[in-house]
Design a protein around this motif. Structure first.
Motif, PDB file in Angstrom:
ATOM      1  N   GLN A 106     -14.666   4.070   1.754  1.00  0.00           N
ATOM      2  CA  GLN A 106     -15.571   3.147   1.071  1.00  0.00           C
ATOM      3  C   GLN A 106     -15.185   1.694   1.367  1.00  0.00           C
ATOM      4  O   GLN A 106     -16.028   0.853   1.667  1.00  0.00           O
ATOM      5  CB  GLN A 106     -15.528   3.405  -0.440  1.00  0.00           C
ATOM      6  CG  GLN A 106     -16.727   2.800  -1.151  1.00  0.00           C
ATOM      7  CD  GLN A 106     -16.413   2.370  -2.578  1.00  0.00           C
ATOM      8  OE1 GLN A 106     -15.282   2.439  -3.029  1.00  0.00           O
ATOM      9  NE2 GLN A 106     -17.427   1.922  -3.271  1.00  0.00           N
ATOM     10  N   GLU A 107     -13.889   1.462   1.307  1.00  0.00           N
ATOM     11  CA  GLU A 107     -13.388   0.116   1.557  1.00  0.00           C
ATOM     12  C   GLU A 107     -13.739  -0.335   2.980  1.00  0.00           C
ATOM     13  O   GLU A 107     -14.141  -1.479   3.211  1.00  0.00           O
ATOM     14  CB  GLU A 107     -11.872   0.150   1.362  1.00  0.00           C
ATOM     15  CG  GLU A 107     -11.202  -1.184   1.446  1.00  0.00           C
ATOM     16  CD  GLU A 107      -9.690  -1.038   1.296  1.00  0.00           C
ATOM     17  OE1 GLU A 107      -9.256  -0.074   0.629  1.00  0.00           O
ATOM     18  OE2 GLU A 107      -8.975  -1.882   1.834  1.00  0.00           O
ATOM     19  N   LEU A 152     -13.248 -10.767  -1.069  1.00  0.00           N
ATOM     20  CA  LEU A 152     -13.240 -10.014   0.201  1.00  0.00           C
ATOM     21  C   LEU A 152     -13.988 -10.699   1.359  1.00  0.00           C
ATOM     22  O   LEU A 152     -13.445 -10.800   2.455  1.00  0.00           O
ATOM     23  CB  LEU A 152     -13.757  -8.592  -0.052  1.00  0.00           C
ATOM     24  CG  LEU A 152     -13.604  -7.605   1.103  1.00  0.00           C
ATOM     25  CD1 LEU A 152     -12.175  -7.541   1.620  1.00  0.00           C
ATOM     26  CD2 LEU A 152     -14.071  -6.219   0.686  1.00  0.00           C
ATOM     27  N   LYS A 211     -21.544  -1.415  -4.871  1.00  0.00           N
ATOM     28  CA  LYS A 211     -20.496  -1.203  -3.849  1.00  0.00           C
ATOM     29  C   LYS A 211     -19.265  -2.074  -4.066  1.00  0.00           C
ATOM     30  O   LYS A 211     -18.736  -2.690  -3.143  1.00  0.00           O
ATOM     31  CB  LYS A 211     -21.043  -1.447  -2.445  1.00  0.00           C
ATOM     32  CG  LYS A 211     -22.051  -0.397  -2.001  1.00  0.00           C
ATOM     33  CD  LYS A 211     -22.296  -0.451  -0.521  1.00  0.00           C
ATOM     34  CE  LYS A 211     -23.473   0.409  -0.114  1.00  0.00           C
ATOM     35  NZ  LYS A 211     -23.232   1.852  -0.293  1.00  0.00           N
ATOM     36  N   LEU A 215     -15.224  -2.354  -4.954  1.00  0.00           N
ATOM     37  CA  LEU A 215     -14.058  -1.506  -4.715  1.00  0.00           C
ATOM     38  C   LEU A 215     -13.266  -1.381  -6.001  1.00  0.00           C
ATOM     39  O   LEU A 215     -12.844  -2.381  -6.583  1.00  0.00           O
ATOM     40  CB  LEU A 215     -13.186  -2.114  -3.609  1.00  0.00           C
ATOM     41  CG  LEU A 215     -13.917  -2.287  -2.281  1.00  0.00           C
ATOM     42  CD1 LEU A 215     -13.033  -2.973  -1.259  1.00  0.00           C
ATOM     43  CD2 LEU A 215     -14.387  -0.940  -1.747  1.00  0.00           C
ATOM     44  N   GLN A 248       0.834  -1.201   0.000  1.00  0.00           N
ATOM     45  CA  GLN A 248       0.000   0.000   0.000  1.00  0.00           C
ATOM     46  C   GLN A 248       0.874   1.259   0.000  1.00  0.00           C
ATOM     47  O   GLN A 248       0.636   2.205  -0.740  1.00  0.00           O
ATOM     48  CB  GLN A 248      -0.871  -0.037   1.262  1.00  0.00           C
ATOM     49  CG  GLN A 248      -1.858   1.082   1.372  1.00  0.00           C
ATOM     50  CD  GLN A 248      -3.159   0.664   0.746  1.00  0.00           C
ATOM     51  OE1 GLN A 248      -3.447  -0.524   0.628  1.00  0.00           O
ATOM     52  NE2 GLN A 248      -3.964   1.618   0.350  1.00  0.00           N
ATOM     53  N   ARG A 288      -9.863   5.743   2.364  1.00  0.00           N
ATOM     54  CA  ARG A 288     -10.306   4.364   2.195  1.00  0.00           C
ATOM     55  C   ARG A 288     -11.642   4.118   2.886  1.00  0.00           C
ATOM     56  O   ARG A 288     -11.981   3.001   3.247  1.00  0.00           O
ATOM     57  CB  ARG A 288      -9.233   3.424   2.742  1.00  0.00           C
ATOM     58  CG  ARG A 288      -8.000   3.453   1.862  1.00  0.00           C
ATOM     59  CD  ARG A 288      -6.827   2.807   2.519  1.00  0.00           C
ATOM     60  NE  ARG A 288      -7.000   1.363   2.634  1.00  0.00           N
ATOM     61  CZ  ARG A 288      -6.084   0.563   3.160  1.00  0.00           C
ATOM     62  NH1 ARG A 288      -4.968   1.057   3.594  1.00  0.00           N
ATOM     63  NH2 ARG A 288      -6.310  -0.725   3.240  1.00  0.00           N
ATOM     64  N   SER A 334     -16.264  -3.356   3.833  1.00  0.00           N
ATOM     65  CA  SER A 334     -15.750  -4.453   4.653  1.00  0.00           C
ATOM     66  C   SER A 334     -16.641  -4.688   5.863  1.00  0.00           C
ATOM     67  O   SER A 334     -16.947  -5.829   6.215  1.00  0.00           O
ATOM     68  CB  SER A 334     -14.323  -4.153   5.117  1.00  0.00           C
ATOM     69  OG  SER A 334     -13.467  -4.052   4.005  1.00  0.00           O
ATOM     70  N   ARG A 391      -9.563  -2.684  -6.835  1.00  0.00           N
ATOM     71  CA  ARG A 391      -9.282  -4.125  -6.824  1.00  0.00           C
ATOM     72  C   ARG A 391      -9.922  -4.807  -8.016  1.00  0.00           C
ATOM     73  O   ARG A 391     -10.931  -4.351  -8.539  1.00  0.00           O
ATOM     74  CB  ARG A 391      -9.843  -4.749  -5.540  1.00  0.00           C
ATOM     75  CG  ARG A 391      -9.312  -4.084  -4.290  1.00  0.00           C
ATOM     76  CD  ARG A 391      -9.838  -4.800  -3.073  1.00  0.00           C
ATOM     77  NE  ARG A 391      -9.432  -4.086  -1.865  1.00  0.00           N
ATOM     78  CZ  ARG A 391      -9.323  -4.682  -0.690  1.00  0.00           C
ATOM     79  NH1 ARG A 391      -9.614  -5.966  -0.569  1.00  0.00           N
ATOM     80  NH2 ARG A 391      -8.950  -3.993   0.359  1.00  0.00           N
ATOM     81  N   ASP A 421     -10.560 -10.022  -6.609  1.00  0.00           N
ATOM     82  CA  ASP A 421     -10.313  -9.572  -5.238  1.00  0.00           C
ATOM     83  C   ASP A 421     -11.582  -9.053  -4.574  1.00  0.00           C
ATOM     84  O   ASP A 421     -11.759  -9.204  -3.360  1.00  0.00           O
ATOM     85  CB  ASP A 421      -9.230  -8.493  -5.223  1.00  0.00           C
ATOM     86  CG  ASP A 421      -7.852  -9.077  -5.503  1.00  0.00           C
ATOM     87  OD1 ASP A 421      -7.716 -10.316  -5.407  1.00  0.00           O
ATOM     88  OD2 ASP A 421      -6.932  -8.308  -5.829  1.00  0.00           O
ATOM     89  N   ASN A 422     -12.469  -8.443  -5.380  1.00  0.00           N
ATOM     90  CA  ASN A 422     -13.745  -7.998  -4.821  1.00  0.00           C
ATOM     91  C   ASN A 422     -14.569  -9.174  -4.324  1.00  0.00           C
ATOM     92  O   ASN A 422     -15.113  -9.147  -3.225  1.00  0.00           O
ATOM     93  CB  ASN A 422     -14.531  -7.215  -5.868  1.00  0.00           C
ATOM     94  CG  ASN A 422     -14.258  -5.723  -5.797  1.00  0.00           C
ATOM     95  OD1 ASN A 422     -14.739  -5.044  -4.895  1.00  0.00           O
ATOM     96  ND2 ASN A 422     -13.471  -5.225  -6.723  1.00  0.00           N
TER      97      ASN A 422
END
Ligand SMILES: Nc1ncnc2c1ncn2[C@@H]1O[C@H](COP(=O)(O)OP(=O)(O)OP(=O)(O)O)[C@@H](O)[C@H]1O
Ligand SMILES: [Mg+2]
Lengths: 304, 233
Positions: free
Chosen positions: A204-205, B102, B89, B91, A18, A202, A209, B94, B98-99
């Protein structure tokens, strides 16, 4: 346990990846952290050098022996000659009163005042250099012996300035600790702020998640690793800076210290200091990340 | 499987989105939540996803009152359900792979298991050949299918979808619904909010009509649950 470790390793590497994706921003942050950490450490090196200097000079322990005013020049010369053969004395030098007055007269601050005097108020002075091997007890005995002589007014050891230097170094050493604390706090702030921005970018990520069932620990982990790397890399940069400063100064410093016959071997960054710099980097990077994560991550709740 | 018992939802500011809604959803059912804009469709899904909490009443999932679930148990609860969103939604930094991966990464599966399952999910939505692409480079329908692959990859028993075809044309919408149908056929319970009654009518399942925060029609579970193939708008 195995998967636990591999997962942490994966996280650590992912955080490094990253950071490498924004090389300029990362280098700037790491550079600032490195400078902040290198500053107290380089001051520490300065003090270390000063201590060696002071230590190396403690061999020079000249006495200034002020004779009573009005003592005859011939008496002074005789005394100087006699003392030169004293077993604990290496050398003597006589500064005659007239010579001393002429020396003072050249100083514009004193010149006018001295002209107003009718007679020379300065005494003859003997500078006595004790034998290099003389023990402190011998020095004390020598001092007493000199002071007991009828023509001697006052005996003064010229090591005062060394004591002063030691006191200054002591003060500076304390100052370094304060500077170190302030700068570590600065590093915590820098890392915290950088990670705060990272969290915002980040967002949104993080939201997605959380919607997919990520725990707080899962969401937090990459940011903590980023803090870890900032600290680690910042510490490494600090060590690099210190090493190059030493490399640049080594030649001239060695020559200077040789002039004063001060031993130079072993001068430099000790493993302990190096570890301390790295450790300070790690701890402050991690702490900054924790602060940012604690304050800003919980505020992000997913909206659908 | 799911039971709403006189659930009322007041949003902050006093807005009443649901009023004493009672609704039974049996395992393996396919439910369409329909109704006018502002009727409360999304609110029901938000309650099921625990993005919002009911103000009054009970929300039972598998006999557990999740309306009172402690915050630290929410992640584990969410991992049991799949979610599909109107804006998918995904990402963008990625790849499709990878999406989809997750949820499995979050669940802590091994790399090998993740690869196997992600490929299977992408295969089910017909995107196996696009796994390396970023969502941005996919068509709207493909993006939604990646979103669906992500929702089913962890093999949830319940899948909720809020306007999953809202951004798609009629043909793509039908394709997505048929995809849902297939997952429903293998036993996944589906709750889908849509205002597209025509589309819902073509797919079947039970239709629950909401009106100003109240169930107007279709609230009770049918005598024999399982899949009801005829809609009732
Ligand atoms: N976060 C919120 N805060 C306050 N009020 C809200 C919030 N979300 C929804 N509402 C209100 O609750 C009511 C029901 O909203 P909801 O989103 O469930 O409707 P909907 O049936 O999904 O409508 P649409 O078809 O337009 O998506 C609306 O009147 C809406 O304004
Ligand atoms: Mg809605």
């Amino acid at each position: 346990m195995g998967t636990f470790l591999t997962r942490h390793l994966q996280n650590a590497l992912a955080a490094l990846g990253q950071l490498s994706r924004q090389p300029v921003a990362t280098l700037l942050t790491v550079g600032v952290i490195g400078i902040a950490l290198a500053l107290p450490a380089s001051l520490q090196l300065l003090v270390q050098g000063g201590q060696r200097f002071a230590g190396g000079w403690s061999g020079i322990r000249d006495f200034s022996v002020y004779l009573k005013p009005g003592t005859d020049l011939a008496v002074a010369r005789n005394l100087a000659r006699a003392l030169a053969s004293h077993p604990n004395v290496q050398d003597t030098r006589l500064i005659e009163a007239d010579a001393a007055l002429a020396e003072f007269g050249r100083d514009p601050a004193f010149g006018e005042a001295l002209k107003a005097l009718k007679s020379n108020p300065l005494p003859h002075t003997l500078v006595v250099r004790p034998d290099a091997e003389a023990a402190p007890a011998d020095l004390d005995a020598l001092k007493a012996e000199l002071a007991a002589k009828p023509e001697v007014d006052l005996v003064q050891l010229d090591t005062q300035w060394l004591l002063r230097l030691a006191a200054i170094l002591d003060l500076v050493r304390r100052g370094i600790w304060i500077a170190a604390v302030v700068l570590v706090a600065a590093v915590i702030f820098i890392v915290g702020n950088t990670i705060r921005l990272d969290i915002q970018n980040r967002r949104q990520e993080i939201e997605v998640s959380k919607l997919l069932g990520a725990t707080d620990a899962f969401v937090r982990r990459p940011f903590l690793y980023i803090g870890f790397w900032y600290g680690m890399l910042g510490g490494a940069v600090a060590l690099l800076l210190l090493a190059s400063v030493l490399l640049l100064l080594r030649g001239p410093l060695e020559r200077l210290l040789q002039l004063y016959s001060v031993d130079f071997t072993g001068f430099g960054l000790s493993p302990g200091t190096a570890l301390l710099v790295l450790g300070a980097g790690l701890v402050s990077g991690w702490a900054g990340a924790w602060l940012a994560v604690g304050r800003h991550l919980s505020a992000i709740e997913p909206q659908v | 499987m799911i039971r709403l018992d006189k659930v009322t939802k007041l949003y902050r500011g006093g807005r009443e989105a649901l009023r004493e809604v009672s609704l039974d959803i049996g395992p393996g059912e396919m439910i369409f939540l329909t109704g006018h804009s502002g009727a409360g469709k999304s609110t029901i899904l938000k309650l099921l996803a625990l993005v919002e909490r009911p103000t009054h009443g009970q929300l039972l999932v598998d006999g557990r009152n999740i309306g009172r679930l402690p915050a630290r148990e929410i992640p584990a609860y969410r991992r049991q359900i799949g979610m599909v969103f109107q804006d998918h939604k995904l990402l963008d930094g990625r790849s499709a792979f990878d999406n989809v991966a997750l949820p499995l990464v979050i669940a802590g599966l091994t790399r090998r298991e993740i690869e196997k399952r992600v490929r299977a999910a992408l295969d089910q939505v017909g995107l196996l050949d696009k796994e390396r692409q970023a969502p941005r480079t996919l068509s709207a329908g493909e993006q939604q299918r990646v979103g669906i692959a992500r929702a089913v990859v962890a093999r949830p028993r319940l899948l909720i979808a809020d306007e999953p075809t809202g951004n798609l044309d009629a043909e793509l919408s039908l394709e997505i619904m048929q995809l849902f149908r297939r997952f429903n056929d293998v036993g996944v319970t589906m709750v889908i909010a849509t205002h597209d009654l025509v589309l819902a009518g073509r797919v079947g399942g039970r239709h629950v009509l909401l009106n100003h925060g109240q169930v107007q029609d279709g609230g009770a579970a049918p005598a024999t649950p399982a899949q009801c193939s005829t809609g009732q708008a």
